[in-house]
Design an enzyme around this catalytic site. Structure first.
Site, PDB file in Angstrom:
ATOM      1  N   GLU A  86      14.748 -51.866  19.580  1.00  0.00           N
ATOM      2  CA  GLU A  86      14.154 -50.598  18.619  1.00  0.00           C
ATOM      3  C   GLU A  86      12.707 -50.702  18.796  1.00  0.00           C
ATOM      4  OE1 GLU A  86      14.874 -53.195  16.721  1.00  0.00           O
ATOM      5  OE2 GLU A  86      12.749 -53.230  16.038  1.00  0.00           O
ATOM      6  N   LYS A 103       2.756 -59.264  21.115  1.00  0.00           N
ATOM      7  CA  LYS A 103       4.276 -59.103  21.265  1.00  0.00           C
ATOM      8  C   LYS A 103       4.934 -59.865  22.344  1.00  0.00           C
ATOM      9  CE  LYS A 103       4.950 -55.309  18.281  1.00  0.00           C
ATOM     10  NZ  LYS A 103       3.574 -55.076  17.566  1.00  0.00           N
ATOM     11  N   SER A 117      -4.646 -59.755  16.455  1.00  0.00           N
ATOM     12  CA  SER A 117      -3.371 -59.563  17.244  1.00  0.00           C
ATOM     13  C   SER A 117      -3.423 -58.559  18.338  1.00  0.00           C
ATOM     14  CB  SER A 117      -2.246 -59.206  16.003  1.00  0.00           C
ATOM     15  OG  SER A 117      -2.559 -57.959  15.513  1.00  0.00           O
TER      16      SER A 117
HETATM   17  C1  LIG Z   1       3.160 -55.052  16.102  1.00  0.00           C
HETATM   18  C2  LIG Z   1       1.641 -55.419  15.926  1.00  0.00           C
HETATM   19  C3  LIG Z   1       1.388 -55.910  14.629  1.00  0.00           C
HETATM   20  C4  LIG Z   1       2.447 -56.352  13.623  1.00  0.00           C
HETATM   21  O1  LIG Z   1       3.593 -56.969  13.973  1.00  0.00           O
HETATM   22  P1  LIG Z   1       3.408 -58.412  13.458  1.00  0.00           P
HETATM   23  O2  LIG Z   1       5.112 -59.059  13.486  1.00  0.00           O
HETATM   24  O3  LIG Z   1       3.464 -58.527  11.967  1.00  0.00           O
HETATM   25  O4  LIG Z   1       2.811 -59.344  13.985  1.00  0.00           O
HETATM   26  C5  LIG Z   1       0.130 -56.522  14.473  1.00  0.00           C
HETATM   27  N1  LIG Z   1      -0.773 -56.235  15.532  1.00  0.00           N
HETATM   28  C6  LIG Z   1      -0.566 -55.699  16.622  1.00  0.00           C
HETATM   29  C7  LIG Z   1      -1.656 -55.482  17.665  1.00  0.00           C
HETATM   30  C8  LIG Z   1       0.767 -55.172  16.826  1.00  0.00           C
HETATM   31  O5  LIG Z   1       0.987 -54.648  18.144  1.00  0.00           O
END
Ligand SMILES: *Cc1c(COP(=O)(O)O)cnc(C)c1O
Length: 407
Positions: A118, A96, A384
């Site tokens: 938000e 993010k 992610s």
């Molecule tokens: C917020 C988040 C997501 C989901 O958000 P996307 O915009 O779909 O990438 C996925 N993995 C993690 C670790 C997150 O913090």
């Protein structure tokens, strides 16, 4: 969409749409602010000055490039070559930050004085509060009152970083109510306020802007694959989707390259055909959410439904218009991964590779056993985020982890 060679691009078109999805459905009072952003974002992002500052912060502050790691034991188990793109190693623990760094630089270049955002689980709120501390910008984060209670640690982190967290008491006191409140704030201060949206959602140009800011992920994958395999593309890309930003970053530079298969994992909760789900691509219908025309989970009379999943970061009742189109055009294969499968996937990566993934990312791991791979296949799966925040959830649900849960 102009088609010169009969092949449609899966990137955004000149009107802000991906196929039938996207656009900017905002109240009239925001028309000017959205238009200003539409008119300026590409020129600013593509400028040498922006790129220099952005890349420097990604390197020295975020810690990029994130490694592309050959997961040997996972590869052996699934009979192919699996690389993990390690977004979990970024500052603040997920992808993010790539986006919030980019948007705050953009806000400054546009002369904005105040940041709003938000947040649901609080991860985007923390990523926004982080860059606001870095750039000395006032920051207001709207969060549903129920989420403020449930996500206390992230609330404290945001406050420690200097942000004001405003609990929202309308509706169900959750994410979509926080979105409405943020939009209301933006309506009152369109001239001086920049609204940092956390995923490839919202009115045009946000989905494209966020995708571009996350595209550093696939830019690095290209270079790293070239170096490691002598070929700059994989056979398969796999990522989880909430709103879609880590997936958009992962596929960005391959989206029109048909040699590369795209597989997305959305959060099934208790099952895509139950009420406890966040599997928007499976369960959603065309509607408007957050200023964008896309798939939305809704009641028969068109009210937006709550999304439910074990993973707080995936519980958005919409989906980015890019991904709705990838699914509609069959460019991407989308799996709905249930809570128990995600828990198992998280334990599997933990035990086979010594990496505790975010429960969101564990949904992508769980896709592996649903796919058929050839021994020569090269797979890149994006992790992610890191799972430190989810240890309690993993332990509370270890009965779902099969053989890995016996401890
Ligand atoms: C917020 C988040 C997501 C989901 O958000 P996307 O915009 O779909 O990438 C996925 N993995 C993690 C670790 C997150 O913090």
């Amino acid at each position: 969409m102009t088609e010169t060679n009969n092949r449609q691009s899966f990137q955004i078109d000149g009107e802000g749409y991906y196929g039938n999805f996207g656009g900017a459905y905002v109240p009239e009072i925001l028309y000017g602010a959205v238009q200003q952003l539409q008119d300026s974002y590409r020129e600013i992002i593509e400028s040498d000055e922006f790129q220099r500052e952005y890349m420097e912060l990604l390197r020295d502050y975020v810690g990029r490039p994130s490694p592309l790691y050959l997961a040997r034991r996972l590869s052996k188990k699934y009979g192919c070559t699996i690389y993990l793109k390690r977004e979990d190693l970024n500052h603040t623990g997920a992808h993010k930050i790539n986006n919030t760094i980019g948007q705050i630089l953009l806000a400054k270049k546009m002369g904005k004085k105040r940041i709003i955002a938000e947040t649901g689980a609080g991860q985007h709120g923390v990523a926004t509060a982080t860059v606001c501390a870095l750039m000395d910008m006032p920051c207001v984060v709207y969060q549903g009152a129920l989420d403020v209670e449930r996500q206390h640690t992230n609330v404290e982190r945001m406050r420690m970083l200097g942000a004001e967290v405003r609990p929202v008491y309308t509706g169900n006191h959750t994410l979509k109510d926080a979105v409405n409140e943020a939009i209301r704030d933006w309506c009152c201060h369109p001239a001086d306020t920049f609204y940092i949206i956390g995923s490839t959602v919202g009115p045009h140009p946000y989905p494209d802007m966020v995708a571009r800011l996350q595209s550093v992920i696939s830019k690095e994958i290209k270079e790293q694959l070239m170096e490691k395999t002598g070929r700059d593309y994989p056979d398969h890309l796999i990522a989880c989707v909430g709103g879609g930003s880590n997936a958009a970053g992962t596929v960005y530079h391959y989206i029109d390259d048909e040699r590369v298969n795209i597989t997305l994992a959305e959060a099934g909760g208790h099952g895509a055909d139950t009420d406890f789900t966040a599997a928007t691509i499976h369960a959603g219908k065309l509607g408007i959410i957050h200023g964008s025309k896309t798939l939305v989970m809704q009641t028969p009379d068109g009210q937006i439904m709550e999304a439910n999943t074990i993973s707080a970061g995936l519980d958005y009742p919409g989906i980015g218009p890019m991904h709705a189109n990838l699914a509609a055009q069959h460019r991407a294969t989308v799996f709905s991964i249930n809570d128990d499968e995600a828990i198992r996937g998280g334990y599997e990566l933990t035990r086979l590779e010594g990496i505790i993934p975010a429960i969101e990312s564990a949904h992508a791991i769980a896709v592996l056993e649903k796919m058929d791979f050839k021994p020569t296949d090269v797979v890149v799966l994006t992790v992610s985020g890191r799972g430190d925040k989810d240890v309690e959830t993993y332990l509370d649900n270890k009965q779902m982890a099969g053989e890995y849960g016996n401890f």
